[in-house]
Design an enzyme around this catalytic site. Structure first.
Site, PDB file in Angstrom:
ATOM      1  N   HIS A   1     -10.105  -4.969  -3.493  1.00 31.17           N
ATOM      2  CA  HIS A   1      -8.779  -5.237  -2.920  1.00 31.17           C
ATOM      3  C   HIS A   1      -8.919  -5.628  -1.465  1.00 31.17           C
ATOM      4  O   HIS A   1      -9.677  -5.034  -0.720  1.00 31.17           O
ATOM      5  CB  HIS A   1      -7.845  -4.017  -3.055  1.00 31.17           C
ATOM      6  CG  HIS A   1      -8.445  -2.743  -2.545  1.00 31.17           C
ATOM      7  ND1 HIS A   1      -9.338  -2.002  -3.285  1.00 31.17           N
ATOM      8  CD2 HIS A   1      -8.292  -2.087  -1.380  1.00 31.17           C
ATOM      9  CE1 HIS A   1      -9.719  -0.942  -2.602  1.00 31.17           C
ATOM     10  NE2 HIS A   1      -9.102  -0.960  -1.432  1.00 31.17           N
TER      11      HIS A   1
ATOM     12  N   ASP B   1       0.854  -1.183   0.000  1.00 33.26           N
ATOM     13  CA  ASP B   1       0.000   0.000   0.000  1.00 33.26           C
ATOM     14  C   ASP B   1       0.899   1.244   0.000  1.00 33.26           C
ATOM     15  O   ASP B   1       1.889   1.320   0.725  1.00 33.26           O
ATOM     16  CB  ASP B   1      -0.901  -0.021   1.243  1.00 33.26           C
ATOM     17  CG  ASP B   1      -2.019   0.990   1.166  1.00 33.26           C
ATOM     18  OD1 ASP B   1      -3.180   0.570   1.124  1.00 33.26           O
ATOM     19  OD2 ASP B   1      -1.726   2.209   1.159  1.00 33.26           O
TER      20      ASP B   1
ATOM     21  N   GLN C   1     -14.551   2.221   0.941  1.00 31.01           N
ATOM     22  CA  GLN C   1     -13.759   1.842  -0.235  1.00 31.01           C
ATOM     23  C   GLN C   1     -13.522   3.070  -1.111  1.00 31.01           C
ATOM     24  O   GLN C   1     -14.473   3.681  -1.587  1.00 31.01           O
ATOM     25  CB  GLN C   1     -14.471   0.753  -1.043  1.00 31.01           C
ATOM     26  CG  GLN C   1     -13.633   0.267  -2.228  1.00 31.01           C
ATOM     27  CD  GLN C   1     -14.325  -0.839  -3.034  1.00 31.01           C
ATOM     28  OE1 GLN C   1     -15.428  -1.274  -2.702  1.00 31.01           O
ATOM     29  NE2 GLN C   1     -13.660  -1.283  -4.091  1.00 31.01           N
TER      30      GLN C   1
ATOM     31  N   HIS D   1      -7.046  -5.929   2.158  1.00 38.20           N
ATOM     32  CA  HIS D   1      -5.919  -5.357   2.910  1.00 38.20           C
ATOM     33  C   HIS D   1      -5.345  -6.421   3.842  1.00 38.20           C
ATOM     34  O   HIS D   1      -6.089  -7.130   4.522  1.00 38.20           O
ATOM     35  CB  HIS D   1      -6.396  -4.209   3.807  1.00 38.20           C
ATOM     36  CG  HIS D   1      -6.875  -2.989   3.091  1.00 38.20           C
ATOM     37  ND1 HIS D   1      -6.107  -1.843   2.972  1.00 38.20           N
ATOM     38  CD2 HIS D   1      -8.049  -2.712   2.472  1.00 38.20           C
ATOM     39  CE1 HIS D   1      -6.802  -0.919   2.319  1.00 38.20           C
ATOM     40  NE2 HIS D   1      -7.987  -1.409   2.002  1.00 38.20           N
TER      41      HIS D   1
HETATM   42  P1  5GP Z   1      -9.660   1.541   0.263  1.00 36.42           P
HETATM   43  O1  5GP Z   1      -9.985   2.698   1.171  1.00 36.42           O
HETATM   44  O2  5GP Z   1     -10.231   1.746  -1.107  1.00 36.42           O
HETATM   45  O3  5GP Z   1     -10.022   0.213   0.868  1.00 36.42           O
HETATM   46  O4  5GP Z   1      -8.100   1.495   0.174  1.00 36.42           O
HETATM   47  C1  5GP Z   1      -7.384   1.943  -0.937  1.00 36.42           C
HETATM   48  C2  5GP Z   1      -5.927   1.822  -0.566  1.00 36.42           C
HETATM   49  O5  5GP Z   1      -5.178   1.994  -1.739  1.00 36.42           O
HETATM   50  C3  5GP Z   1      -5.463   2.868   0.444  1.00 36.42           C
HETATM   51  O6  5GP Z   1      -4.936   2.206   1.577  1.00 36.42           O
HETATM   52  C4  5GP Z   1      -4.410   3.650  -0.305  1.00 36.42           C
HETATM   53  O7  5GP Z   1      -3.319   4.006   0.489  1.00 36.42           O
HETATM   54  C5  5GP Z   1      -4.006   2.704  -1.423  1.00 36.42           C
HETATM   55  N1  5GP Z   1      -3.588   3.353  -2.643  1.00 36.42           N
HETATM   56  C6  5GP Z   1      -4.230   4.377  -3.296  1.00 36.42           C
HETATM   57  N2  5GP Z   1      -3.576   4.688  -4.422  1.00 36.42           N
HETATM   58  C7  5GP Z   1      -2.515   3.849  -4.501  1.00 36.42           C
HETATM   59  C8  5GP Z   1      -1.464   3.693  -5.470  1.00 36.42           C
HETATM   60  O8  5GP Z   1      -1.384   4.377  -6.487  1.00 36.42           O
HETATM   61  N3  5GP Z   1      -0.547   2.710  -5.210  1.00 36.42           N
HETATM   62  C9  5GP Z   1      -0.611   1.930  -4.111  1.00 36.42           C
HETATM   63  N4  5GP Z   1       0.347   1.009  -3.949  1.00 36.42           N
HETATM   64  N5  5GP Z   1      -1.583   2.047  -3.183  1.00 36.42           N
HETATM   65  C10 5GP Z   1      -2.520   3.011  -3.380  1.00 36.42           C
END
Ligand code: 5GP
Ligand code: ZN
Length: 144
Positions: free
Chosen positions: A103, A34, A97, A105
């Site tokens: 995805h 992440d 999300q 975690h």
């Molecule tokens: P969500 O809130 O959608 O479950 O989590 C999205 C995750 O993607 C977040 O923890 C954020 O830090 C990660 N993330 C967002 N953009 C990128 C990116 O461009 N590269 C990587 N490796 N992680 C990302």
């Protein structure tokens, strides 16, 4: 494989158009660090095909994503000397999300990290009678 989505960050990572610290890859899944880790070793596991939510995945691919999560938990914990991991999906915007490409975690946890359990993520818990619980349980069962 479902076509990639042109404006999806994670599809761009799969296509090699955006850099990432890849940790593991199978034919259908990719795991990478992440970019804004909640702990060292915070890993995201995605299907390579673009699907927004967990419940959008074809059944077999859902199993494959879980297999990849399973394969990684122990290596992640060992690599960063974690005491445990929180393994979770934010499924849909209401659940937080932000990236609309499903995805999972893997968040390393430490005895002294001051974090909470997964029970801390929802709002105020409802007070439900046993009859209400039964109605909900039956309703869910009827839809499986
Ligand atoms: P969500 O809130 O959608 O479950 O989590 C999205 C995750 O993607 C977040 O923890 C954020 O830090 C990660 N993330 C967002 N953009 C990128 C990116 O461009 N590269 C990587 N490796 N992680 C990302
Ligand atoms: Zn995507």
């Amino acid at each position: 494989m479902t076509a990639m989505s042109d404006d999806c960050i994670f599809c761009s990572i799969v296509a090699g158009e955006l850099p990432s610290h890849t940790v593991y890859e199978t034919e259908d899944t990719l795991a990478f660090l992440d970019a804004n880790p909640l702990a060292p070793g915070h890993v995201l596991v995605i299907p390579k095909a673009h699907h927004e939510r967990l419940d959008d995945l074809p059944e077999e691919l859902a199993g494959t994503v879980l297999e990849t999560l399973y394969q990684l938990v122990s290596p992640v914990e060992t690599a960063v000397e974690a005491d445990g991991t929180t393994v979770a999906f934010n499924n849909g915007p209401a659940a937080g999300q932000e990236v609309p490409h499903v995805h999972g975690h893997i968040i390393p946890r430490f005895d002294d990290d001051d974090g909470g359990p997964i029970h801390a993520v929802a709002g105020s818990p409802p007070e439900l009678s046993d009859a209400e619980l039964k109605t909900i349980a039956d309703d869910i069962t009827d839809r499986t």
